[in-house]
Scaffold this motif. Structure first.
Motif, short mmCIF file in Angstrom:
data_model
loop_
_atom_site.label_atom_id
_atom_site.label_comp_id
_atom_site.label_asym_id
_atom_site.label_seq_id
_atom_site.Cartn_x
_atom_site.Cartn_y
_atom_site.Cartn_z
N VAL A 170 0.86 -1.18 0.00
CA VAL A 170 0.00 0.00 0.00
C VAL A 170 0.90 1.23 0.00
O VAL A 170 1.83 1.32 0.81
CB VAL A 170 -0.93 0.02 1.23
N ALA A 171 0.65 2.14 -0.92
CA ALA A 171 1.44 3.36 -1.04
C ALA A 171 0.57 4.56 -0.68
O ALA A 171 -0.49 4.76 -1.27
CB ALA A 171 1.99 3.51 -2.45
N TRP A 172 1.04 5.35 0.28
CA TRP A 172 0.29 6.52 0.75
C TRP A 172 0.82 7.81 0.15
O TRP A 172 0.19 8.87 0.28
CB TRP A 172 0.35 6.59 2.27
N ASN A 173 1.98 7.72 -0.53
CA ASN A 173 2.57 8.91 -1.13
C ASN A 173 3.58 8.49 -2.20
O ASN A 173 3.82 7.29 -2.43
CB ASN A 173 3.25 9.77 -0.05
N ARG A 174 4.20 9.49 -2.83
CA ARG A 174 5.14 9.25 -3.92
C ARG A 174 6.33 8.39 -3.47
O ARG A 174 6.77 7.48 -4.18
CB ARG A 174 5.63 10.61 -4.46
N LYS A 175 6.86 8.70 -2.28
CA LYS A 175 8.01 7.95 -1.78
C LYS A 175 7.67 6.47 -1.61
O LYS A 175 8.49 5.60 -1.91
CB LYS A 175 8.47 8.55 -0.44
N ASP A 176 6.45 6.18 -1.12
CA ASP A 176 6.04 4.79 -0.95
C ASP A 176 6.02 4.05 -2.28
O ASP A 176 6.36 2.86 -2.36
CB ASP A 176 4.65 4.71 -0.31
N VAL A 177 5.62 4.74 -3.35
CA VAL A 177 5.60 4.11 -4.68
C VAL A 177 7.03 3.87 -5.16
O VAL A 177 7.35 2.79 -5.68
CB VAL A 177 4.83 4.98 -5.69
N GLU A 178 7.90 4.86 -4.98
CA GLU A 178 9.30 4.71 -5.41
C GLU A 178 9.96 3.51 -4.75
O GLU A 178 10.70 2.76 -5.39
CB GLU A 178 10.08 5.98 -5.06
N GLU A 179 9.69 3.30 -3.45
CA GLU A 179 10.29 2.18 -2.72
C GLU A 179 9.52 0.89 -2.92
O GLU A 179 10.10 -0.20 -2.98
CB GLU A 179 10.37 2.51 -1.23
N GLY A 180 8.21 1.00 -2.99
CA GLY A 180 7.37 -0.19 -3.02
C GLY A 180 7.32 -0.90 -4.36
O GLY A 180 7.26 -2.13 -4.42
N PHE A 181 7.38 -0.14 -5.45
CA PHE A 181 7.27 -0.76 -6.78
C PHE A 181 8.38 -1.79 -7.04
O PHE A 181 8.09 -2.93 -7.40
CB PHE A 181 7.24 0.32 -7.87
#
Length: 659
Positions: A170-181
């Motif tokens: 689950v990504a709550w912001n841009r940083k979460d997407v950068e790390e999570g993807f």
């Protein structure tokens, strides 16, 4: 009907399938990796074929090795269980080309509904309401960020071929997407051999309700009602039940009809699950379809009396379903708890090791309840870092939900595990919670109820009494053996620092503990304990209980469900002196980043001399097919980096030191 089936899986599901095959008189073959050479499934199967090293990509995900094992043993069909190759249409077609039957849905159904991206497209064409999202593959982190910001945070990054809670962030912001993807992509590749990713809107505070469907090769499809699977951590189901406390008959029928319609539209011909996101107002819409047997299938079997594995086998053999929708009904209530090798006191991180003790509750029917434990392990077996951390699935049935929950609480008391971290205390805590018992569930349940993490529960009055009585009984036995001249009646019981004066006396097959402060008296009967035994069972004032017990440097550590205490039984003078002892100070680890679990270092993202901010990622550790990002808890300058990518590390091993 088949005479020999190969099981392309491991652990508890392999054992589960073997049991049904035995009932049907079908011989079984299991495949196994080096890590599973001494497993229960290998022991139980009629034949076993070695297929390679522990990593799944080199063994259980290698379709060629599975097919070769079928040809060598003469297996006519393959049951894939869940995970691994269970939702792989290419594998199903490869089997078909070799004249081997795939015990699961036909390849077209797998492609139409099993693939998370394709199922979204199919559902949209069919006019089924789905979760808002991007129906298509995501190319790279930049593309993922663009899509996420178009949808609007929070979003869920999911593996297209995913399942079992793997390959989800689950990504709550841009940083979460950068790390999570990249983490999701790596998990997807490792777990499913398919790194395609999609993104959809994350619905906050939903409930997860799924419908079990079952079809045959003659166009017949039925549903076997619903399961509620809202108690989750890291998108992995932990507690399931059937039926759902949310649904009324009208909603149940509507969900069931929609699930059957979807299944019929793709010619579905095996066991499968249509998953829905449901609102607290009973609104619901399609999420995805799992074209396989689900981990939580036992609760459906317990309320319907249908053996789903048997029906999958019969359907694959071309037999018609032996019942119609009107023949199926819900009887009673069932609850399932997944027993995991993970440490709930450390954020549910995986815990690997050997099952030094493994003593599950007795299975079967008693006092109007049923206990079932689906397991693939025995005492002495090892839970390795290579596979899912599940130890077993404990299920209970009773005529009402309240009685089924009570039965689960007692069964968890009787479940004893040593040698690695496990989540039995956490599961017991949930069973005792008023919110769970009221049925007010959501997928945010664990986060809502344990916002600071799980640290056990404060003992109730009954639990304090259990600990006092058990401590006195154990102390009395030990004193009588070691120093009978010190036997006396007046003692001070110290529980986590709380002192109570008691008088202890023996009766006929009983022990009485009388509290001097309030005059209350406890009677302990039907005791089942001896020195060295890790559980203490008995009745306290007539109420049955089981506590986990172990000796400490002084006194005992006693746990009842999720409450634990260090219990001392002292003479009044010893208690006086004991109170004057200085407390022990914990070691200072504030300048260290420790590995929270045993695992494999995927990357170390800092170097000596680097300035690091609190919350910044410093390492990625992989264990049990999950990648875990380790973050700095404070600002500082890196003094030393003590590991490198590819290293195996133990729990609490120092990864990074700060100046």
């Amino acid at each position: 009907m088949f005479s020999k089936i190969l099981i392309a899986n491991r652990g508890e599901i392999a054992v589960r399938i073997i049991k049904t095959c035995r009932k049907l008189g079908i011989a079984t073959v299991v495949v196994y990796s080096e890590a599973d050479a001494d497993s229960m499934a290998v022991e139980m199967a009629d034949e076993a074929v070695f297929i390679g090293p522990p990593p799944a990509a080199q063994s259980y995900l290698d379709a060629a090795k599975i097919i070769d094992a079928c040809q060598r043993t003469g297996a006519q069909a393959v049951h894939p269980g869940f995970g691994f190759l269970s939702e792989n249409a290419t594998f199903a077609r490869a089997l078909e080309s070799e004249g081997i039957v795939f015990i699961g849905p036909n390849p077209h159904a797998i492609e139409a509904m099993g693939d998370k991206i394709e199922s979204k497209k199919f559902a949209a064409k069919a006019g089924v309401s789905t979760v808002p999202g991007h129906v298509g593959e995501i190319d790279d982190p930049a593309h993922a960020i663009k899509i996420a910001e178009e949808i609007g945070y929070p979003v869920m990054i999911k593996a297209s071929a995913g399942g079992g809670g793997k390959g989800i962030r689950v990504a709550w912001n841009r940083k979460d997407v950068e790390e999570g993807f990249p983490a999701v992509r790596a998990e997807a590749k490792a777990s499913f051999g398919d790194d395609r990713i999609f993104i959809e809107k994350f619905i906050e505070s939903p409930r997860h309700v799924e419908i079990q469907v079952l079809g045959d090769k003659h166009g017949n499809v039925v549903h076997l009602f619903e399961r509620e699977c809202s108690i989750q951590r890291r998108n992995q189901k932990v507690i399931e039940e059937a039926p759902s406390p949310l649904l009324d008959e009208a909603t149940r029928n509507a969900m069931g009809e929609q699930a059957v319609a979807l299944a019929k539209a793709v010619g579905y011909d095996s066991a499968g699950t249509v998953e829905f996101v449901a609102g607290q107002d009973k609104s619901f819409f399609f999420l995805e379809m799992n074209t396989r047997l689900q981990v939580e299938h036992p609760v459906t079997e317990m309320i319907t009396g249908v053996d789903l594995v048997e029906q999958m086998i019969r359907s694959a053999a071309g037999q018609k379903l032996p019942f119609a929708q009107k023949d199926l009904k819900i009887t009673g209530w069932a609850v399932e708890s997944r027993i995991y090798a993970e440490d709930p006191y450390r954020g549910f991180l995986p815990s690997i090791g050997r099952l030094v003790r493994y003593d599950p509750p007795a299975e079967g029917e008693a006092h109007g309840t049923i206990v079932r434990n689906d397991a693939g392990v025995r005492e002495g077996d090892e839970i390795s870092m290579f596979y899912d951390p599940m130890i077993s699935k404990l299920s209970t049935w009773a005529t009402t939900r309240e009685a089924a929950i009570d039965a689960m609480g007692r069964a968890l008391e009787d479940f004893h595990i040593e040698g690695l971290g496990h989540n039995v205390p956490f599961l017991a805590a949930v069973m005792d919670q008023d919110r769970f018992r009221s049925g007010k569930l959501s997928t945010n349940y664990i986060k809502d109820e344990f916002p600071e993490g799980f640290h056990g529960t404060a003992p109730t009055g009954f639990q304090r009494d259990v600990m006092a009585a058990v401590g006195c009984a154990m102390h009395r036995v030990m004193t009588r053996r070691a120093a009978p001249h010190l036997m006396r009646e007046d003692w001070v019981v110290v529980e986590n620092g709380d002192r109570r004066q008691v008088r202890v006396s023996n009766g006929d097959d009983s022990l009485t503990v009388a509290f001097q402060d309030d005059g209350r008296s406890l009677t302990l009967t039907d005791v089942d304990w001896r020195p060295g035994k890790p559980t203490f069972a008995g009745k306290l004032n007539g109420e049955v209980f089981t506590a986990a017990v172990r000796p400490a440097a002084e006194g005992f550590v006693i746990r009842h469900r999720a409450a634990q205490a260090h219990v001392l039984v002292l003479t009044p003078r010893s208690a006086e002196l004991h109170e004057k002892l200085p407390p022990k100070k914990a070691a200072d680890t504030s300048k260290m980043v420790l590995s929270p679990m045993p695992g494999l270092v995927v990357s170390l993202d800092v170097t000596a001399g680097q300035e690091v901010r609190a919350g910044e990622a410093v390492a990625v550790i992989e264990a049990m097919k999950m990648q875990n990002i380790i973050r700095a808890e404070r600002d500082g300058t890196v003094k030393a980096v003590n590991a490198k990518a590819g290293d195996s590390v133990a729990a609490d091993e120092v990864l990074v030191e700060f100046a």
